[in-house]
Design a protein around this motif. Structure first.
Motif, PDB file in Angstrom:
ATOM      1  N   ALA A  33      90.754 -12.174-105.085  1.00 42.05           N
ATOM      2  CA  ALA A  33      91.700 -12.996-105.835  1.00 42.05           C
ATOM      3  C   ALA A  33      92.516 -13.882-104.905  1.00 42.05           C
ATOM      4  O   ALA A  33      92.987 -13.441-103.853  1.00 42.05           O
ATOM      5  N   SER A  34      92.666 -15.134-105.312  1.00 42.20           N
ATOM      6  CA  SER A  34      93.577 -16.037-104.608  1.00 42.20           C
ATOM      7  C   SER A  34      94.473 -16.689-105.657  1.00 42.20           C
ATOM      8  O   SER A  34      95.479 -16.119-106.054  1.00 42.20           O
ATOM      9  N   GLY A  35      94.097 -17.859-106.145  1.00 42.53           N
ATOM     10  CA  GLY A  35      94.831 -18.471-107.244  1.00 42.53           C
ATOM     11  C   GLY A  35      96.143 -19.087-106.809  1.00 42.53           C
ATOM     12  O   GLY A  35      96.503 -19.129-105.629  1.00 42.53           O
ATOM     13  N   SER A  36      96.879 -19.572-107.806  1.00 48.54           N
ATOM     14  CA  SER A  36      98.165 -20.226-107.562  1.00 48.54           C
ATOM     15  C   SER A  36      99.059 -20.023-108.774  1.00 48.54           C
ATOM     16  O   SER A  36      98.595 -19.671-109.859  1.00 48.54           O
ATOM     17  N   SER A  37     100.344 -20.253-108.564  1.00 49.00           N
ATOM     18  CA  SER A  37     101.318 -20.091-109.644  1.00 49.00           C
ATOM     19  C   SER A  37     101.539 -21.424-110.340  1.00 49.00           C
ATOM     20  O   SER A  37     101.568 -22.479-109.702  1.00 49.00           O
ATOM     21  N   ASP A  38     101.675 -21.389-111.653  1.00 46.09           N
ATOM     22  CA  ASP A  38     101.894 -22.595-112.441  1.00 46.09           C
ATOM     23  C   ASP A  38     102.888 -22.254-113.548  1.00 46.09           C
ATOM     24  O   ASP A  38     102.626 -21.365-114.364  1.00 46.09           O
ATOM     25  N   PRO A  39     104.026 -22.950-113.605  1.00 42.81           N
ATOM     26  CA  PRO A  39     105.067 -22.600-114.584  1.00 42.81           C
ATOM     27  C   PRO A  39     104.687 -22.879-116.028  1.00 42.81           C
ATOM     28  O   PRO A  39     105.404 -22.460-116.946  1.00 42.81           O
ATOM     29  N   VAL A  69      88.707  -8.742-107.585  1.00 42.54           N
ATOM     30  CA  VAL A  69      88.920  -9.092-108.987  1.00 42.54           C
ATOM     31  C   VAL A  69      87.572  -9.337-109.658  1.00 42.54           C
ATOM     32  O   VAL A  69      86.621  -9.811-109.023  1.00 42.54           O
ATOM     33  N   TYR A  70      87.500  -8.997-110.947  1.00 43.48           N
ATOM     34  CA  TYR A  70      86.266  -9.122-111.720  1.00 43.48           C
ATOM     35  C   TYR A  70      86.528  -9.947-112.976  1.00 43.48           C
ATOM     36  O   TYR A  70      87.617  -9.880-113.566  1.00 43.48           O
ATOM     37  N   LEU A  71      85.510 -10.692-113.386  1.00 44.60           N
ATOM     38  CA  LEU A  71      85.566 -11.467-114.623  1.00 44.60           C
ATOM     39  C   LEU A  71      84.214 -11.358-115.301  1.00 44.60           C
ATOM     40  O   LEU A  71      83.180 -11.638-114.693  1.00 44.60           O
ATOM     41  N   ASP A  72      84.221 -10.961-116.578  1.00 40.25           N
ATOM     42  CA  ASP A  72      82.988 -10.860-117.361  1.00 40.25           C
ATOM     43  C   ASP A  72      82.809 -12.155-118.155  1.00 40.25           C
ATOM     44  O   ASP A  72      83.563 -12.434-119.088  1.00 40.25           O
ATOM     45  N   ASN A  82      96.510 -18.274-112.337  1.00 40.00           N
ATOM     46  CA  ASN A  82      97.780 -17.547-112.365  1.00 40.00           C
ATOM     47  C   ASN A  82      97.573 -16.041-112.357  1.00 40.00           C
ATOM     48  O   ASN A  82      98.301 -15.303-111.677  1.00 40.00           O
ATOM     49  N   LEU A  83      96.586 -15.570-113.110  1.00 42.13           N
ATOM     50  CA  LEU A  83      96.305 -14.135-113.138  1.00 42.13           C
ATOM     51  C   LEU A  83      95.818 -13.652-111.771  1.00 42.13           C
ATOM     52  O   LEU A  83      96.239 -12.599-111.287  1.00 42.13           O
ATOM     53  N   CYS A  84      94.926 -14.435-111.150  1.00 44.90           N
ATOM     54  CA  CYS A  84      94.447 -14.064-109.816  1.00 44.90           C
ATOM     55  C   CYS A  84      95.590 -14.053-108.805  1.00 44.90           C
ATOM     56  O   CYS A  84      95.648 -13.189-107.912  1.00 44.90           O
ATOM     57  N   HIS A  85      96.494 -15.009-108.951  1.00 45.43           N
ATOM     58  CA  HIS A  85      97.633 -15.088-108.029  1.00 45.43           C
ATOM     59  C   HIS A  85      98.495 -13.833-108.089  1.00 45.43           C
ATOM     60  O   HIS A  85      99.090 -13.431-107.076  1.00 45.43           O
ATOM     61  N   ARG A  86      98.536 -13.193-109.277  1.00 45.32           N
ATOM     62  CA  ARG A  86      99.358 -11.982-109.433  1.00 45.32           C
ATOM     63  C   ARG A  86      98.837 -10.821-108.585  1.00 45.32           C
ATOM     64  O   ARG A  86      99.574  -9.894-108.280  1.00 45.32           O
ATOM     65  N   VAL A  87      97.540 -10.857-108.230  1.00 47.49           N
ATOM     66  CA  VAL A  87      96.945  -9.761-107.451  1.00 47.49           C
ATOM     67  C   VAL A  87      96.246 -10.329-106.215  1.00 47.49           C
ATOM     68  O   VAL A  87      95.194  -9.852-105.800  1.00 47.49           O
ATOM     69  N   CYS A 101      91.716  -1.448-112.257  1.00 47.26           N
ATOM     70  CA  CYS A 101      90.518  -0.674-112.572  1.00 47.26           C
ATOM     71  C   CYS A 101      90.244   0.337-111.466  1.00 47.26           C
ATOM     72  O   CYS A 101      90.973   0.423-110.477  1.00 47.26           O
ATOM     73  N   ARG A 102      89.190   1.125-111.656  1.00 42.74           N
ATOM     74  CA  ARG A 102      88.827   2.103-110.628  1.00 42.74           C
ATOM     75  C   ARG A 102      88.637   1.402-109.281  1.00 42.74           C
ATOM     76  O   ARG A 102      88.905   1.969-108.237  1.00 42.74           O
ATOM     77  N   MET A 103      88.133   0.172-109.344  1.00 42.15           N
ATOM     78  CA  MET A 103      87.981  -0.649-108.147  1.00 42.15           C
ATOM     79  C   MET A 103      88.558  -2.025-108.448  1.00 42.15           C
ATOM     80  O   MET A 103      88.054  -2.748-109.303  1.00 42.15           O
ATOM     81  N   GLY A 104      89.621  -2.396-107.789  1.00 42.41           N
ATOM     82  CA  GLY A 104      90.213  -3.709-107.963  1.00 42.41           C
ATOM     83  C   GLY A 104      90.837  -3.931-109.329  1.00 42.41           C
ATOM     84  O   GLY A 104      91.330  -3.002-109.975  1.00 42.41           O
ATOM     85  N   TYR A 105      90.768  -5.187-109.782  1.00 44.84           N
ATOM     86  CA  TYR A 105      91.365  -5.600-111.054  1.00 44.84           C
ATOM     87  C   TYR A 105      90.331  -6.366-111.871  1.00 44.84           C
ATOM     88  O   TYR A 105      89.431  -6.999-111.319  1.00 44.84           O
ATOM     89  N   LYS A 106      90.506  -6.325-113.186  1.00 40.86           N
ATOM     90  CA  LYS A 106      89.575  -7.028-114.061  1.00 40.86           C
ATOM     91  C   LYS A 106      90.353  -7.910-115.026  1.00 40.86           C
ATOM     92  O   LYS A 106      91.354  -7.480-115.615  1.00 40.86           O
TER      93      LYS A 106
END
Length: 283
Positions: free
Chosen positions: A134-140, A232-235, A222-227, A199-204
Motif C-alpha cells: 500500500a502507498s496511496g495519498s490523502s485527499d480531503p 494490501v489486497y483488492l478483489d 485514500n484507503l491504501c494511504h491509511r495502511v 486480515c490474516r495477512m495484510g489488509y483487504k
C-alpha cells in the motif's frame, strides 16, 4: 465417487463454529479478515453448516439468504481426506435446501467450475485477487464513512448490491482496525464508499463502490494511504477495466482468480459501480 457409510451429521453452525470456518478458509489461502465472523454469521445465522464424521469436523458450507430472492454460497470446504466422497454433495444439498428457489451466487475456483455447471450454474464473469504494498495519498474530498447517516449508506449500497445489507454492514464497517471512507455529493449523499480491514495477512479492500472512475481512484488511494507500507489486497471484477488498471498502476500483481456464477441470472444491479468485491464468501 465413494459413498460415505460413516455417521455423517450436518448441523447449523453457531458463532463459535465460525472460527473453524475462518481457519479452514485461511488454510485454503483465502486470507479472511481478522474480525469477519460476526458480520458473516449475523447476515443469516441459519445459513452456516458444518458436517461431522464420527463427531469430528469434516466439511463446511455457507448458504446465506440475503433476502427472499437471492442467496450466496461460500465457505465450501471439505477436508482433504474426504474429497472425492459424497460429503461435498451432501453439503451442497443442504445449502440448496436452505436457499430454496432463490437465485444463488457463488465464487468458484477454476478447478471446480464443471462441478457447479452440473448443478445449473453459469459463469457471469471472472474475478482476480491482486496483492501489493500500500502507498496511496490523502485527499480531503473523501470523508470518514461515519459522517454519512447509516440509512443513506444503505440506500446507496442497495442500488449496487441489489439487496439490503443492514445487518451485515452494521458489523462490516465497524471492524476493529478497519478504515471506511465515503465520497458525498453536494447534498451529502454517498456516491462512493470503501472499506479496508485487517486480515490474516495484510489488509483487504472491499467493498469499493463508486459512481465513476475518478471517485473510485481517490477512494482506493485514500484507503491504501491509511495502511501505507502494509500488504494490501483488492478483489477485482473483470467487467470493470478501471479497477484492473488501478491495481496495475499501484504495482499490484494477480494472486488467484475465481468465477462469479449464478444459478439463474446476474444479480448485481450496477456492475459498473463495483471496483472491489466485498468478499468471496458472501458476495
Amino acid at each position: 465417487m465413494k459413498i460415505l457409510t460413516n455417521d455423517v451429521v450436518i448441523k447449523t453452525m453457531n458463532l463459535s463454529d465460525m472460527q473453524t470456518a475462518l481457519d479452514w478458509a485461511d488454510s485454503e489461502g483465502w486470507n479472511p479478515g481478522l474480525h469477519d465472523a460476526e458480520a458473516f454469521y449475523y447476515s443469516d445465522p441459519n445459513g452456516f453448516f458444518i458436517a461431522t464424521i464420527n463427531e469430528k469436523p469434516a466439511g463446511i458450507i455457507s448458504a446465506v439468504a440475503h433476502d427472499d430472492k437471492y442467496g450466496f454460497i461460500g465457505f465450501f470446504i471439505v477436508k482433504p481426506e474426504y474429497r472425492g466422497t459424497s460429503l461435498a454433495m451432501l453439503l451442497g444439498k443442504t445449502a440448496f435446501a436452505h436457499l430454496g428457489n432463490r437465485n444463488i451466487g457463488l465464487d468458484g475456483v477454476p478447478a471446480r467450475l464443471e462441478n457447479y455447471r452440473a448443478f445449473g450454474f453459469t459463469v457471469a464473469h471472472q474475478n482476480t485477487r491482486y496483492a501489493g504494498i500500500a502507498s496511496g495519498s490523502s485527499d480531503p474530498r473523501s470523508i470518514p464513512l461515519y459522517d454519512i447517516p447509516f440509512d443513506q449508506l444503505l440506500s446507496y449500497d442497495l442500488k449496487i448490491s441489489g439487496f439490503n445489507r443492514r445487518i451485515f454492514l452494521s458489523h462490516w464497517i465497524n471492524q476493529p482496525g478497519s478504515h471506511a471512507l465515503a465520497w458525498p455529493d453536494k447534498e451529502g449523499n454517498p456516491i462512493g464508499y470503501g472499506v479496508i480491514r485487517p486480515c490474516r495477512m495484510g489488509y483487504k479492500i472491499g467493498p469499493l463502490f463508486a459512481c465513476n472512475d475518478q471517485i473510485a481512484r481517490v477512494l482506493f488511494d485514500n484507503l491504501c494511504h491509511r495502511v501505507k507500507g502494509e500488504q494490501v489486497y483488492l478483489d477485482v471484477p473483470e467487467p470493470n477495466a478501471c479497477s484492473t488498471e488501478m491495481a496495475h498502476e499501484a504495482g499490484m500483481t494477480p494472486v488467484f482468480s475465481t468465477a462469479r456464477m449464478y444459478s439463474k441470472y446476474s444479480h448485481v444491479t450496477e456492475e459498473k459501480s463495483v471496483y472491489g468485491i466485498t468478499s468471496f464468501e458472501l458476495g
